[in-house]
Scaffold this motif. Structure first.
Motif, mmCIF file in Angstrom:
data_model
loop_
_atom_site.group_PDB
_atom_site.id
_atom_site.type_symbol
_atom_site.label_atom_id
_atom_site.label_comp_id
_atom_site.label_asym_id
_atom_site.label_seq_id
_atom_site.Cartn_x
_atom_site.Cartn_y
_atom_site.Cartn_z
ATOM 1 N N TYR A 50 -7.959 3.643 0.672
ATOM 2 C CA TYR A 50 -7.394 3.669 -0.168
ATOM 3 C C TYR A 50 -7.936 3.541 -1.278
ATOM 4 C CZ TYR A 50 -3.733 2.569 3.137
ATOM 5 O OH TYR A 50 -3.240 2.524 4.199
ATOM 6 N N LEU A 55 -2.079 5.000 -6.130
ATOM 7 C CA LEU A 55 -3.580 4.792 -5.076
ATOM 8 C C LEU A 55 -3.548 6.359 -4.344
ATOM 9 C CD1 LEU A 55 -3.235 0.943 -3.702
ATOM 10 C CD2 LEU A 55 -5.031 2.222 -5.117
ATOM 11 N N VAL A 109 0.546 3.643 -2.664
ATOM 12 C CA VAL A 109 0.533 5.414 -2.199
ATOM 13 C C VAL A 109 1.542 6.405 -3.035
ATOM 14 C CG1 VAL A 109 0.418 7.321 -0.891
ATOM 15 C CG2 VAL A 109 -1.390 5.372 -0.937
ATOM 16 N N LEU A 164 1.001 -0.566 0.058
ATOM 17 C CA LEU A 164 0.024 0.139 0.339
ATOM 18 C C LEU A 164 0.372 0.961 0.016
ATOM 19 C CD1 LEU A 164 -2.940 -1.517 2.678
ATOM 20 C CD2 LEU A 164 -3.153 -0.852 0.383
ATOM 21 N N LYS A 224 -4.447 7.647 -0.383
ATOM 22 C CA LYS A 224 -5.136 7.251 0.899
ATOM 23 C C LYS A 224 -6.340 8.082 1.163
ATOM 24 C CE LYS A 224 -2.191 6.716 4.692
ATOM 25 N NZ LYS A 224 -1.398 6.463 5.046
#
Length: 163
Positions: free
Chosen positions: A88, A72, A67, A63, A74
């Motif tokens: 996400y 992605l 990011v 993750l 947050k």
């Protein structure tokens, strides 16, 4: 093997290869599993853990990488009485991976599905017909034969330094 028998790609450097760069972001085993979950609407860390059994630290690392790479983003949320957390969401860069995910799924469906068939099918929201990846050139020609596609040096190609 003589010089004339070597692939023409040998004349060019692979140092700035975008496939290699993409695999540095996407090539780890769990990365597309995480992407699959977000495409399926599973956006919260604990939900991803429950559904995939990805080890906690691995999921955290994937993750974070997605990011950092802008695949992605947050987004904060808070359940009443609990501490704030993040879910996400796909960015435009992440949404551009959907055809890649569909292509991977098609390959898996063809060669790795259970005898009953694939566990997921991709369908057109408007008519319900199955969706498949297809090759098409910028002139609009569609074709299925992968041998009709040939690589050639692009504008960023660099000749290799002599050894």
């Amino acid at each position: 093997m003589t010089t004339s028998e070597r692939p023409s790609a040998m004349a060019y450097s692979a140092e700035n290869c975008t496939v290699g760069r993409a695999m540095a972001v996407l090539g780890e085993r769990w990365t597309f599993v995480v992407a699959r979950e977000v495409f399926n609407g599973v956006r919260r860390f604990e939900d991803m853990r429950e559904r995939t059994a990805i080890p906690r630290q691995v999921l955290t690392d994937r993750l974070r990488l997605l990011v950092e790479q802008g695949v992605l983003e947050k987004v904060p949320y808070q359940v009443t009485g609990q501490r704030p957390r993040h879910e996400y969401r796909l960015t435009p860069k992440g949404l551009d991976l959907y055809p890649v995910l569909v292509a991977i799924a098609e390959w898996g469906n063809r060669y790795l599905a259970d005898p009953e068939g694939p566990p997921v099918e991709f369908v057109h929201r408007d008519c319900g017909a199955e969706v498949h990846t297809r090759f098409a050139c910028t002139e609009g020609h569609e074709f299925d034969a992968v041998r009709d596609v040939v690589p050639q040096p692009g504008p960023g190609a660099r000749l290799r330094e002599p050894a």
